[in-house]
Design a protein around this motif. Structure first.
Motif, PDB file in Angstrom:
ATOM      1  N   GLU A  41       0.831  -1.199   0.000  1.00  0.00           N
ATOM      2  CA  GLU A  41       0.000   0.000   0.000  1.00  0.00           C
ATOM      3  C   GLU A  41       0.865   1.248   0.000  1.00  0.00           C
ATOM      4  O   GLU A  41       0.575   2.211  -0.693  1.00  0.00           O
ATOM      5  CB  GLU A  41      -0.935   0.006   1.205  1.00  0.00           C
ATOM      6  N   GLN A  42       1.954   1.227   0.783  1.00  0.00           N
ATOM      7  CA  GLN A  42       2.837   2.378   0.836  1.00  0.00           C
ATOM      8  C   GLN A  42       3.481   2.616  -0.526  1.00  0.00           C
ATOM      9  O   GLN A  42       3.599   3.749  -0.972  1.00  0.00           O
ATOM     10  CB  GLN A  42       3.906   2.164   1.897  1.00  0.00           C
ATOM     11  N   ALA A  43       3.874   1.557  -1.234  1.00  0.00           N
ATOM     12  CA  ALA A  43       4.493   1.696  -2.544  1.00  0.00           C
ATOM     13  C   ALA A  43       3.504   2.269  -3.555  1.00  0.00           C
ATOM     14  O   ALA A  43       3.899   2.916  -4.505  1.00  0.00           O
ATOM     15  CB  ALA A  43       5.021   0.349  -3.020  1.00  0.00           C
ATOM     16  N   GLU A  44       2.208   2.037  -3.352  1.00  0.00           N
ATOM     17  CA  GLU A  44       1.186   2.504  -4.287  1.00  0.00           C
ATOM     18  C   GLU A  44       0.613   3.869  -3.913  1.00  0.00           C
ATOM     19  O   GLU A  44      -0.197   4.405  -4.646  1.00  0.00           O
ATOM     20  CB  GLU A  44       0.047   1.478  -4.380  1.00  0.00           C
ATOM     21  N   LEU A 101      -4.725  14.425  -5.037  1.00  0.00           N
ATOM     22  CA  LEU A 101      -3.832  13.273  -4.873  1.00  0.00           C
ATOM     23  C   LEU A 101      -4.108  12.439  -3.636  1.00  0.00           C
ATOM     24  O   LEU A 101      -3.869  11.233  -3.639  1.00  0.00           O
ATOM     25  CB  LEU A 101      -2.375  13.748  -4.851  1.00  0.00           C
ATOM     26  N   LEU A 102      -4.608  13.070  -2.578  1.00  0.00           N
ATOM     27  CA  LEU A 102      -4.768  12.362  -1.314  1.00  0.00           C
ATOM     28  C   LEU A 102      -6.214  12.263  -0.845  1.00  0.00           C
ATOM     29  O   LEU A 102      -6.501  11.621   0.152  1.00  0.00           O
ATOM     30  CB  LEU A 102      -3.922  13.042  -0.231  1.00  0.00           C
ATOM     31  N   ALA A 135       8.019  19.066 -12.206  1.00  0.00           N
ATOM     32  CA  ALA A 135       7.863  19.115 -10.742  1.00  0.00           C
ATOM     33  C   ALA A 135       7.255  17.819 -10.211  1.00  0.00           C
ATOM     34  O   ALA A 135       7.662  17.311  -9.167  1.00  0.00           O
ATOM     35  CB  ALA A 135       7.014  20.325 -10.341  1.00  0.00           C
ATOM     36  N   ALA A 136       6.286  17.273 -10.949  1.00  0.00           N
ATOM     37  CA  ALA A 136       5.664  16.008 -10.535  1.00  0.00           C
ATOM     38  C   ALA A 136       6.691  14.877 -10.560  1.00  0.00           C
ATOM     39  O   ALA A 136       6.776  14.078  -9.619  1.00  0.00           O
ATOM     40  CB  ALA A 136       4.479  15.674 -11.433  1.00  0.00           C
ATOM     41  N   ALA A 181       2.945   6.491  -8.948  1.00  0.00           N
ATOM     42  CA  ALA A 181       1.479   6.542  -8.881  1.00  0.00           C
ATOM     43  C   ALA A 181       0.992   7.983  -8.754  1.00  0.00           C
ATOM     44  O   ALA A 181      -0.014   8.365  -9.351  1.00  0.00           O
ATOM     45  CB  ALA A 181       0.955   5.705  -7.717  1.00  0.00           C
ATOM     46  N   GLY A 182       1.697   8.795  -7.999  1.00  0.00           N
ATOM     47  CA  GLY A 182       1.344  10.198  -7.845  1.00  0.00           C
ATOM     48  C   GLY A 182       1.586  10.991  -9.111  1.00  0.00           C
ATOM     49  O   GLY A 182       0.798  11.862  -9.475  1.00  0.00           O
TER      50      GLY A 182
END
Length: 136
Positions: free
Chosen positions: A6-9, A60-61, A94-95, A102-103
């Motif tokens: 989950e953290q990696a995604e 994003l969140l 910047a991204a 994923a972001g």
């Protein structure tokens, strides 16, 4: 092990979102094509960065800190095609520099959507402003 997956995604962290916005606006401010336009319409850079950070945090969140309207917030801008293209290129840089894959993907999908909507919005404004006025 699911926590690691989950953290990696995860599309981003709040710190990464803030860095994305900060780095984009630093590049835009220094850019000869975008800088003058941005400085002309953003009187309070710190306040603006906070609002934009809230927007990208929402995108994003999934936070609920941004409740504005992106289109009306940009209604004063009159951007050329070259300025739109530069905006998107600087945002992509910047991204890529600040977000995990994923972001980056989610941010660029959203930025592409905003870009197309703003181009359409501004084309409609230009058309309306250049239309002959009755009796004129």
């Amino acid at each position: 092990m699911a926590g690691v997956e989950e953290q990696a995604e995860a599309p981003a962290t709040e710190a990464q979102v803030a860095a994305l916005v900060r780095d984009f606006y630093a590049a835009a401010d220094a850019d000869p094509l975008l800088g003058p336009m941005f400085r002309a319409v953003i009187p309070d850079w710190d306040g603006h960065l906070g609002v934009v950070t809230d927007f990208w945090s929402r995108v994003l969140l999934g936070t609920d800190r941004y409740a504005g309207c992106v289109m009306s917030a940009h209604g004063k801008l009159r951007m050329s095609e070259a300025q739109f293209d530069r905006w998107l290129a600087l945002f992509r840089r910047a991204a890529e520099a600040n977000l995990p894959p994923a972001g980056q993907q989610r941010a660029m999908e959203a930025a592409g959507f905003v870009d197309q909507r703003l181009r359409h919005w501004q084309a409609a404004i230009r058309e309306r402003e250049s239309a002959p006025r009755p009796g004129g």
